[in-house]
Design an enzyme around this catalytic site. Sequence first.
Site: not given
Length: 382
Positions: A129, A161, A341, A365-367
């Site tokens: 990316s 990452t 809660g 890893e691709g939306t």
Amino acid sequence: MTVERLLPDTEAEDLIALARDIATQELAPLAGEYEEKERFPREQFRLLGRSGLLGLPYPERYGGGGGVGYEVYLQVLEEIAAAWLTVGVGLSVHTMSCYALAEHGTDEQRAEWLPGMLGGDLLGAYALSETGAGSDAAALVTRATKDGTDYVVTGTKAWITHGGEADFYTTMVRTSPDGGRGVSCLLVPADTPGLTAGAPERKMGMTGSTTTQMIFDGARVPATRRIGAEGDGLKLALTALSSGRLGIAACAVGLAQAALDEAVAYAKQRSQFGKPIIEFQGLEFLLADMAAAVDSARATYLDAARRRDRGMPFKRQSSVAKLVATDAAMKVTTDAVQVLGGAGYTKDFPVERYMREAKVPQIFEGTNQIQRMVIARELRTV
């Protein structure tokens, strides 16, 4: 809760039991502290390497698991992610980072680098990316220019990452202006002069996992570190992503299972109006829906893994698994907070962390929007 599994053989059962023991005894007790302090779990990855869990899908001759198929590997991954998502996702990313070399490297390249990568000495990162090339990977602009026996690399990779912590970066670079056909793959050592990590991103979850930009400023990489031919990079990257998406699906199921287990345990011991709240229909139906979502998501990744192990097409099934499992994890972790809660909204219980962590698997890893595009495109070709 121990998940009942239908396993292909006793060896696989033993392997998953080993992963569960490591996850329970070595990972889970540290997860909350490391995430709170944003501490990277490098020693835990070395432990996975020493235990033989860091290279399961790859050849035994180089330190991998040999005959271990994706059906088993992904269940190992789920066990680890259920204890600590940062380590589960890190293992998935490392496995994907090894793919190009393991599947498309020369024998000499594999012999030189793969044993350290699979044995835990070398931790990997996947550098595809860029700020302007996320979903559109073919638009990447990081440039590698041939200079004698080296490539000189200039550009910036984003959302990496293990950025700044990895020992090698499987990096996609532009070697010609020919769109997606002009992308090549370089295996870049972390100590390459001219390669530096940017400041860590400030994230809402998975804070123990370092995410940075990686900046190439005239970094010289020997041409012997190119994997495959020039122009093969995008094909290698996208093929690796199909398997990597299964890893993210398994991690998402592990996270959802952890949230479900926490919600059930709390509902059993918390009493209102004279009885445990798990006995109230409104809550038991919510828990039943959570369990159904976890089981269904697990079935999708196992189906895709079995197809992959048999050499069948699995691209669509991989995207389905990633979509279904990560959406399920987001819903199940949100509902777990609701079951607890007010307590669920505090940091006294891990479900608030699970909810924050569940968001990013829908993105990397691709939306999930990209997964829908992949699924639809595959349907058009049937």
